[in-house]
Design a protein around this motif. Sequence first.
Motif, mmCIF file in Angstrom:
data_model
loop_
_atom_site.group_PDB
_atom_site.id
_atom_site.type_symbol
_atom_site.label_atom_id
_atom_site.label_comp_id
_atom_site.label_asym_id
_atom_site.label_seq_id
_atom_site.Cartn_x
_atom_site.Cartn_y
_atom_site.Cartn_z
ATOM 1 N N ASN A 39 0.766 -1.343 0.048
ATOM 2 C CA ASN A 39 0.049 0.064 0.043
ATOM 3 C C ASN A 39 0.908 1.295 0.008
ATOM 4 N N SER A 40 0.190 2.339 0.340
ATOM 5 C CA SER A 40 1.141 3.919 0.169
ATOM 6 C C SER A 40 2.138 3.549 1.130
ATOM 7 N N ALA A 41 2.067 3.233 2.235
ATOM 8 C CA ALA A 41 3.069 3.169 3.485
ATOM 9 C C ALA A 41 4.158 2.174 3.197
ATOM 10 N N ILE A 79 -1.694 2.454 -4.545
ATOM 11 C CA ILE A 79 -1.698 3.654 -3.932
ATOM 12 C C ILE A 79 -3.077 4.366 -4.090
ATOM 13 N N GLY A 80 -3.281 4.971 -2.595
ATOM 14 C CA GLY A 80 -4.522 5.634 -2.425
ATOM 15 C C GLY A 80 -4.140 6.922 -1.620
ATOM 16 N N THR A 81 -3.760 6.768 -0.476
ATOM 17 C CA THR A 81 -3.271 8.075 0.253
ATOM 18 C C THR A 81 -2.555 9.020 -0.275
ATOM 19 N N TYR A 99 0.597 11.874 3.294
ATOM 20 C CA TYR A 99 1.589 10.605 3.619
ATOM 21 C C TYR A 99 0.592 9.623 4.567
ATOM 22 N N PRO A 100 1.072 8.543 4.699
ATOM 23 C CA PRO A 100 0.071 7.613 5.430
ATOM 24 C C PRO A 100 0.709 7.911 7.127
ATOM 25 N N ALA A 101 -0.099 7.444 7.986
ATOM 26 C CA ALA A 101 0.253 7.631 9.212
ATOM 27 C C ALA A 101 1.310 6.499 9.576
#
Length: 400
Positions: free
Chosen positions: A206-208, A223-225, A231-233
Amino acid sequence: MGEIAADRWIEVDLDALTENLHSINRFLADRTRLIAVVKANAYGMGAVEVAHTLSQQGVDFFAATFVEEALEMRRGGIDNDILVFAPVRSDQAEKAVNNNLTLTIASFHDYKVLSTAAFRLRRRTRVHLKVDTGLGRFGIEEEGVLELAELVNDDDYLVLEGVYTHFAEAGAHSSRYTWKQFRRFQGVLQILDQAGIRISLRHCCNSAAALKFPEMHLDAVRIGTLLGGQYPAGDVPKPILLHNPYRFKARVAAVRDLPAGCYLGYYRTYRTRAPVRVAVVAAGFKDGLGMEAFSRPGSLLDLLKILARLVLTYLNFSRFAMKVTLRGQSYWVRGKVFMQFCMVEFPPGSNIVAGDVVEVPVKRTMAAADVSRVFLKNGQPVKIELNERRLSYTGKGGTI
């Protein structure tokens, strides 16, 4: 920009979205395919228009959580590949197959549902196997992967295009568990390869994870965030310049001048300390203002951070208080948020009148579905998704 005839709306800057896509593409290797995740209405931005914009920039694969999300995109004219993450119910299966969706098989039951639907329709359907390597949500266990893959591979109408997994804590400070999951996934891929089952799309990031573990990109990343300018948490590197495409706007409904000592809102949670000008803004918790996603803290430290934030918010520490923005300046939201309004404190004599537009801190995934989306290019509206009240836009070219 012309006048938006609404009390509140969301503006989505398609130029910012495009810039984010270009930045992500520069970060990825040429061989890595981008799967643009537009679940939850593209994180509140409007899935159909976001997908159209990304498609015009070369994105050819999208993903959503549910069949209905993917069908909405089909109805909106998106004819690219769309992967559906959630298992498909039997009552949805034929519609999903008929609309050429790429579907997830996470169990033997899922296989039976999709195989039956594809056979009835005599229609070849691409599927991706979902492997559970440690998230625990859904997915076939490692020991059942080969049997399930062989069933799909031998099916007359199902086409085994991909296999994927999902990480539980890619943004965690320690990467130990993510590496454990990745090794499990590699083991599954090796088993399939040794059995002669060729998979064209292997994906787990995923994004992170895409930011933190470039060596795990494989054939594709989801990829979404990042596309949404966030930026992802968690503990992730930040090598990409991102732009925020999302703004929640609302109008001032009324303005009042109040002396010191006046209470604001239900239960008198705030009292003015000096003469103030108070603006009543047409956004409340019904629209998502002040709403937070809450789940069990991941650690004692997380719990302490949450408690500290609540205490500091109660004490009106400026860093944690909600603020709206008007003409580049920030002003505090005071008192409890109402269902459809909030109250904002301005200094006495401030230049603010009913009808003025402020930017309100409504998180994109919390924004109500009935709020209209206004899509911008070069700072001007190019499309408006109206809510059920059929709002209008008046500009130089007339009224839409």
